[in-house]
Scaffold this motif. Structure first.
Motif, short mmCIF file in Angstrom:
data_model
loop_
_atom_site.label_atom_id
_atom_site.label_comp_id
_atom_site.label_asym_id
_atom_site.label_seq_id
_atom_site.Cartn_x
_atom_site.Cartn_y
_atom_site.Cartn_z
N LYS A 51 0.78 -1.11 -0.11
CA LYS A 51 0.38 0.15 -0.21
C LYS A 51 0.67 0.92 -0.18
N ARG A 52 1.91 1.43 0.67
CA ARG A 52 3.26 2.32 0.69
C ARG A 52 4.01 2.04 0.33
N ILE A 53 5.01 2.17 0.23
CA ILE A 53 6.69 3.03 0.20
C ILE A 53 7.00 3.88 0.27
N SER B 10 5.16 2.00 6.98
CA SER B 10 4.61 1.82 5.09
C SER B 10 4.96 0.44 4.72
N ASN B 11 5.71 0.16 3.54
CA ASN B 11 5.44 -1.52 3.07
C ASN B 11 6.77 -1.20 2.65
N ASN B 12 8.13 -0.36 3.20
CA ASN B 12 9.58 -0.67 3.19
C ASN B 12 10.09 -2.54 3.46
N LEU B 13 9.60 -2.66 4.98
CA LEU B 13 9.92 -3.81 4.77
C LEU B 13 9.46 -5.21 4.19
N ASP B 14 8.34 -4.67 4.47
CA ASP B 14 7.56 -5.95 3.98
C ASP B 14 7.89 -6.52 2.02
N PHE B 15 7.94 -4.70 1.62
CA PHE B 15 8.99 -4.97 0.39
C PHE B 15 10.24 -5.50 0.31
#
Length: 642
Positions: free
Chosen positions: A355-357, A484-489
């Motif tokens: 959803k967000r980076i 954010s989803n940075n780590l999820d990325f």
């Protein structure tokens, strides 16, 4: 028979049938439910179901929950019920492999002692003698232990992910081996990889991203002068490669050509790479190299990262407060971007459900002519982005100037890409050894054994904790909230490259605040106009004050200040202009605040008041129609009777 008796009998039978229906439904359809939420938050995701169905050994989950104490906290009580319901759903879906125990840790009991031994957190509650326990301890047959110290209601959006990750860590799934090569001190200065802990409080500690990676994978740090990448690695991560030798680049080249998977983070201007200050040379920090790239490898793989420009994007600009430089107010900083799902590739599993980076002063990639590879954008800017010379940021960063001089473009820039295809080596003759002679590896490859599969990100700052997590103290415990989803990325990229679904679909359930896109666009445009006007007025005010100062310092040869009547008149006029300018500036700021307040009021009215008003109007119309129909019927009866 009396109609009254029939009516009472029918009513009694209806009540009996209704109660019987409720009992039957409650006993036989207890597991039946309908999830009407948009993101199906109350339905186990596909990833969770796959992990549960793949369990080979039983796992015991012990929920320590002081339900009586929780009665004093409605939010915790409601969340406690939600956690229990979800855990029972896990138990049902596991086919008997999940054993659930719900325990009330009564004070001074063995249960309370065991909860403390597990490391669960007890919270003192005002007005209650007993502390509140609300944590989970999971164990497997090998004495493995994973815990959730305390369930925070504020983290409900990550509940399924936290539970599934705990079960995944307790399962017998083989953990992937990740190698990290970086010019940054990602592991801190006092980290002992053998013990997996910080030796002492002295020196810098590991970055939070390293702690998170080690929760899911076996991670090892590689020296930046390594000459051969271990074939045992499932994924190699190269982060901020500033000054890698040809021998190390050659090792990466051969690792990728032999089928190894690579994720690399490069950057034209890494803000996290803060150079040390040199008292004898103050300019050294300004001119220090803060960019990273691997042009030799990228060119061989059919793409490049531009070394001169960073991407600015007003559409996805984040609010940043630069203190006095922005009037102690947050403004849209066009170089720090919060990219939503509109800029993420929905066709790629890695990014399809994110959803967000968040990125900062990011670069971009472009494919080279004649490339034998395919470059697929994973994360991109909007089509209104523009390029800014990185020297503007490095030597004289002016956030307000960047915003007011922004010129929207018409092109999207890929910020993260996936590159696949057949390639040749970037080092056909090998690399120089310690003696300076070119030398090939014994198993040197001129061509890739199979199509390469790598992921490149043009931003290093995205893995810095300030861009993906916010840590708060909770009764002595550091509580992390993802922003954010940075780590999820990063997680998704590792799992997808290694061919494992893992927790990709579960991570997507973790939600963030959903912005009002139209409202944000209106606010952004209003602020842009305000900033431009403010900048113009401040420049006029500054010029006027400088003019006054110049006229006041005109002196005669004797050193006495002499002002002619004409000069005095000019000074008075300039002061009046300065006062009018300051008044205009205050008016502009006030108008912006009024516009934003009015917009906020409209949004609140639409979200809070419109629906009740519409329901009320509908009720009035319905009542009026019924009354009209009833009146009309009576009129017809009277007319017929007469």
């Amino acid at each position: 028979m009396n109609k009254s008796v029939l009516s009472k009998t029918g009513l009694a039978l209806a009540v009996v049938l209704f109660v019987s229906f409720i009992i039957v439904v409650n006993e036989n359809l207890r597991s039946f439910r309908v999830d009407l939420t948009e993101d199906k938050l109350y339905t186990l995701s596909e990833g969770t179901q796959n992990i549960l169905s793949g369990l080979q050994e039983p796992i015991t989950l012990r929920l320590y929950y002081a339900e009586r104490v929780a009665q004093a906290l409605p939010a915790v009580k409601s969340y406690g019920q939600r956690v229990q319901e979800l855990l029972r759903e896990y138990q049902r879906a596991s086919g008997g492999m999940i054993r659930l125990k719900i325990i009330d840790p009564v004070p001074y009991s063995n249960d309370e002692h065991r909860a403390d031994q597990y490391g669960l957190q007890s919270i003192p509650i005002e007005g209650e003698e007993d502390p509140l326990y609300f944590g989970l301890a999971g164990t497997n047959l090998l004495n493995g232990l994973e815990i959730i110290r305390f369930f925070q209601p504020e983290k409900e959006d990550t509940l399924e992910y936290d539970l599934t990750r705990l079960i995944f860590q307790l399962s017998d799934v083989q953990r992937k081996n990740i190698g990290v090569l970086s010019s940054l001190s990602l592991d801190g200065e006092q980290y002992d990889p053998l013990k997996g802990e910080v030796i002492s409080d002295a020196g810098s500690k590991p970055w939070p991203v390293m702690d998170q990676l080690r929760m899911m994978f076996d991670v090892s740090m590689l020296p930046d002068d390594i000459r051969r990448i271990p074939t045992s690695l499932d994924v190699l991560m190269v982060i901020h490669p500033k000054s890698l030798t040809d021998s190390t680049l050659y090792a990466i080249d051969q690792y990728v050509l032999s089928g190894g998977k690579l994720i690399t983070f490069v950057d034209p201007f890494a803000e996290v790479d803060v150079p040390e200050k040199d008292p004898e040379n103050p300019m050294a920090a300004l001119t220090a190299q803060r960019g990273s790239n691997m042009p030799e490898l990228f060119n061989a793989w059919g793409f490049e990262r531009d070394g001169q420009f960073v991407v600015a994007d007003r559409k996805f600009a984040r609010k940043v407060d630069f203190g006095a430089r922005t009037g102690n107010e947050p403004i849209d900083y066009v170089l720090w971007l919060g990219l939503n799902d509109g800029s993420l590739n929905m066709s790629e599993k890695i990014t399809s459900r994110l959803k967000r980076i968040n990125v900062a002063t990011s670069g971009f990639f472009k494919q080279l002519d004649g490339a034998t590879t395919q470059m697929t954008p994973l994360v991109s800017s909007s089509d209104e982005a523009m390029l800014v010379d990185k020297r503007v940021v490095q030597f004289r960063n002016d956030p307000v100037g960047l915003l007011t001089r922004y010129e929207a473009g018409t092109k999207q820039y890929p910020l993260a890409v996936r590159v696949t295809g057949d390639v040749k080596t970037a080092f056909p003759d090998g690399a120089k050894n310690n003696m300076g002679d070119l030398q090939k590896m014994p198993d040197h490859l001129d061509m890739a054994n199979e199509p390469i599969d790598i992921i490149a990100v043009a931003d290093v700052d995205m893995i810095d904790d300030q861009f993906w997590v916010q840590v708060q103290d909770f009764y002595g415990q550091d509580l992390a909230f993802n922003t954010s989803n940075n780590l999820d990325f990063v997680y998704n990229a590792i799992e997808d490259l290694t061919g494992t679904d893992g927790l990709i679909s579960v991570r997507s359930r973790a939600g963030f605040s959903r912005p009002f896109i139209l409202v944000n666009e209106i606010e952004r445009e209003a602020e842009r106009r305000y900033r431009a006007t403010e900048r113009e007025l401040e420049q006029r005010l500054q010029d006027t004050e400088q003019k006054i100062a110049r006229m006041q310092v005109q002196r005669s040869g004797t050193g006495e200040q002499i002002l002619t009547a004409e000069q005095q008149k000019e000074i008075n006029e300039a002061r009046l202009l300065a006062e009018r300018t300051e008044a205009e500036l205050r008016t502009v700021k006030g108008n912006l605040r009024q516009d934003l307040d009015a917009l906020e009021a409209v949004v609140k009215f639409v979200n809070i008041g419109v629906v009740p008003i519409l329901v009320g109007i509908l009720a009035l119309i319905t009542g009026w129609l019924r009354l009209r129909k009833r009146t009309h019927g009576r009129f017809n009866v009277n007319k017929t009777g007469s």
